[in-house]
Design a protein around this motif. Structure first.
Motif, PDB file in Angstrom:
ATOM      1  N   UNK A  27       0.829  -1.203   0.000  1.00 19.65           N
ATOM      2  CA  UNK A  27       0.000   0.000   0.000  1.00 19.65           C
ATOM      3  C   UNK A  27       0.867   1.257   0.000  1.00 19.65           C
ATOM      4  N   UNK A  28       0.216   2.375  -0.241  1.00 20.79           N
ATOM      5  CA  UNK A  28       0.914   3.658  -0.236  1.00 20.79           C
ATOM      6  C   UNK A  28       0.460   4.480   0.964  1.00 20.79           C
ATOM      7  N   UNK A  29       1.361   5.316   1.438  1.00 19.56           N
ATOM      8  CA  UNK A  29       1.059   6.262   2.502  1.00 19.56           C
ATOM      9  C   UNK A  29       1.516   7.635   2.033  1.00 19.56           C
ATOM     10  N   UNK A  30       0.633   8.608   2.106  1.00 21.45           N
ATOM     11  CA  UNK A  30       0.931   9.955   1.606  1.00 21.45           C
ATOM     12  C   UNK A  30       1.392   9.901   0.151  1.00 21.45           C
ATOM     13  N   UNK A  31       0.717   9.067  -0.628  1.00 15.19           N
ATOM     14  CA  UNK A  31       0.957   8.941  -2.067  1.00 15.19           C
ATOM     15  C   UNK A  31       2.328   8.354  -2.402  1.00 15.19           C
ATOM     16  N   UNK A  32       2.982   7.703  -1.427  1.00 12.40           N
ATOM     17  CA  UNK A  32       4.304   7.105  -1.666  1.00 12.40           C
ATOM     18  C   UNK A  32       4.312   5.671  -1.157  1.00 12.40           C
TER      19      UNK A  32
END
Length: 641
Positions: free
Chosen positions: A540-545
């Motif tokens: 998954x991504x967090x803050x688009x990263x």
């Protein structure tokens, strides 16, 4: 009347066309040769009395190539009166063509057992280049005066016409074989044959031999001494399929004139046990030195030998060397997955090149540069070029050199992305894509300029354990259990926190307890899995990263639950495939892009690429054609920033 032969190839290099031109000139048959879109069009004078002999000779002597995709022929009313000229703008490093291999083993030849044998379209010619323009005085061979026979050969139509590194036993450089107790020289057929016999017997006796081939230094040894940097060189073509499980395309690729190395499946059970893996990197002998060594090893009953790329400082029991300056290239690694093939990494065959639309600027990426030459760009190492007057310079970020007062910078992923756009002529079309070299990034091209939508996020190892412990409620127990049940892994992760140069897949390999702490090691482990589907790893991504912490925590939890390494490694790449496909799909929908692009060497992974192919089957992605999909293509894409 003209007899037209069309060869279907996406390659823009000239070695296949030069072979055809040379053979036609040898027979005195008029030929008009041209390049059309993904085709070499050869129009022969069909009324020449030797045209059929010429065509038969081409069929017999034309080398197999990775890039030849088929052919067709027909007659038309065109009148052909002039012969095409060999295009000698620059040399390449290639395997030996059938004609040169035949000459190498012909006892009546002036080059019997001569390891420097080559022609205009085969052999290690590029390694001896020092500067442009390409002519003998700008190669290491300037120190060798041609004998009268070689000089006459260069004036005679055929494969060695205008061949700038032409030589033979009489005018070539001697080779020496040195051990701790003896030294011998070779400069004629008999002494060369003896030298390679001695070298082969030493290898059979479990010695290590460092050989300066025409492609650079290689350290040879028995397969029992193989390690993670080793490549298995198959000696006997008839025995390859006894030891390796190959599809037809893989077999043909190994024996092609490009002579790439490839990751393939091992069939020989003893080899599997020795390697601790069911896959390995494999190659077939390419240059004169390797071919002659393999010939003598085959006589001794060996079916394969191991080697690694080296330099003159490597320790060995024996060393085979000669006094010519050599500038080797990184070898080509080739990737095949069903009907998809591409160059994964390396310089050989791709560079130098004269290709794509010229712009009035210089592109610089590492040691490579692209300069305008006529209507096309010329790509090669910078040291071979003289200064040139242009309007500006596009330079890979991180380079502190000042090349032009009008200078701008580009990123590696953005340039590789634009290389694919240029090769497929997608200018003016909206494209989305991904770049994967250890870290993922996502890009968008609006038809005019490119944009990093999701830049790569550098992996920070300084607080791995604490970050995982604080990931979510209960994650601290994951680290407690890791320390309790897998103390060695825990200690190795602790040690990583003291370094600042750690790659993500080094941490992954440690968690899986794999000796080869790299993407390569995890890839080999994944190839041990023979099931039909894996498990879902958190990508998954967090803050688009991309979220490194969640990714590693997911792997640790499965490892503690007793999931096998093979399933875990396979699942990592399968999950990455889903991750890339999902993000690309979202970007495509948001931007209304019509084209998808994949670049970055880590897409050359069977588990990952198969998943991507399945997920993106409705919009098959574009990839590089003539250049590696990784960082080497940055100098090409840098032109179009």
């Amino acid at each position: 009347m003209a007899l037209v032969l069309e060869l279907h190839t996406p390659s823009t290099q000239k070695y296949i066309s030069n072979q055809i031109i040379s053979i036609a000139r040898e027979f005195g048959v008029a030929l008009h040769l041209s390049f059309e879109e993904e085709k070499i069009v050869c129009a022969f004078d069909s009324e020449h009395p030797k045209v059929q002999q010429c065509l038969d000779s081409i069929a017999h002597r034309l080398p197999a190539s990775l890039f030849l995709k088929g052919s067709n022929s027909f007659l038309n009313d065109e009148k052909i009166t002039q012969q095409s000229e060999v295009q000698n703008l620059y040399p390449l490093n290639l395997g030996l063509c059938p004609s040169c291999q035949k000459e190498l083993f012909d006892v009546s030849s002036r080059r019997y057992y001569y390891p420097f044998i080559s022609c205009n379209s085969c052999g290690g010619n590029y390694s001896f280049l020092t500067s442009y323009p390409y002519k003998r005085e700008n190669t290491s061979f300037k120190f060798l005066r041609e004998c009268s026979a070689c000089e006459a050969e260069r004036e005679t139509p055929g494969l060695k016409e205008k061949h700038h590194t032409n030589s033979c036993h009489e005018c070539g450089v001697p080779v020496r074989l040195v051990s701790k107790s003896s030294e011998r020289y070779a400069n004629d057929a008999g002494s060369y044959r003896t030298m390679f016999e001695v070298a082969a017997k030493a290898l059979l006796d479990d010695k290590k031999i460092l050989i300066k081939t025409t492609f650079g230094y290689r350290l040879f040894y028995k397969e029992t001494k193989m390690h993670k940097e080793s490549i298995l060189m198959m000696i006997d073509a008839d025995k390859i399929t006894d030891n390796l499980a190959l599809i037809t395309e893989e077999f043909q690729a190994l024996l092609s004139i490009e002579r790439p190395y490839m990751s393939v499946t091992v069939k020989n059970e003893k080899l599997k046990e020795l390697l601790g893996s069911n896959t390995t990197y494999v190659k077939y002998p390419d240059d004169g030195f390797s071919i002659l060594l393999a010939t003598e090893l085959k006589k001794l009953g060996l079916e394969y030998i191991a080697y690694e790329e080296a330099d003159e400082s490597f320790d060995a029991d024996m060393k085979m060397d000669y006094d010519l300056e050599l500038n080797p290239q990184n070898d080509m690694r080739f990737f095949l997955n069903k009907d998809i093939q591409f160059i994964a990494e390396g310089e050989r065959v791709s560079f130098p090149s004269h290709n794509l639309m010229a712009k009035n600027l210089v592109s610089v990426a590492g040691e490579y540069a692209g300069i305008p030459q006529g209507e096309k760009m010329f790509f090669d190492v910078m040291e071979h070029f003289e200064s040139i007057k242009v309007m500006g310079a596009n330079v890979l970020e991180g380079d502190t050199e000042r090349y032009h007062e009008n200078q701008k910078y580009f990123s590696e992923d953005e340039a590789s992305f634009l290389c694919v756009i240029a090769e497929h002529n997608l200018f003016g079309k909206a494209c989305v894509g991904a770049y994967f070299d250890e870290e993922p990034s996502f890009l968008y091209y609006d038809g005019k300029k490119s944009l990093r939508v999701v830049p790569p996020k550098r992996f920070d190892s300084s607080n791995i354990l604490e970050d995982i412990a604080n990931l979510r409620e209960g994650s601290n127990r994951l680290i407690e259990n890791l320390e309790k049940k897998m103390p060695t892994v825990f200690e190795k992760l602790q040690a990583l926190q003291e370094r600042d140069d750690v790659k993500l897949f080094e941490a992954v390999a440690i968690i899986l307890d794999i000796d080869d702490r790299s993407m390569r090691g995890v890839t080999k482990e994944a190839m041990k899995f023979v099931g039909k589907g894996g498990i879902q790893i958190d990508t998954h991504v967090t803050d688009n990263r991309f979220d490194h912490t969640a990714f590693l925590a997911s792997i640790i939890s499965y490892q503690l639950a007793g999931v096998s390494n093979a399933i875990l490694a396979y699942s990592i790449f399968e999950s990455f495939g889903d991750y890339f496909s999902e993000i690309i799909g979202e970007l495509k929908d948001k931007t209304k892009a019509s084209e998808i692009i994949l670049c970055g060497r880590d897409f050359a992974n069977q588990s990952l690429f198969s998943r991507m192919q399945r997920n993106l089957k409705m919009t098959p992605p574009h990839m590089s054609i003539n250049y590696p999909i990784g960082k080497e293509s940055a100098v090409v894409g840098g032109v179009y920033i």
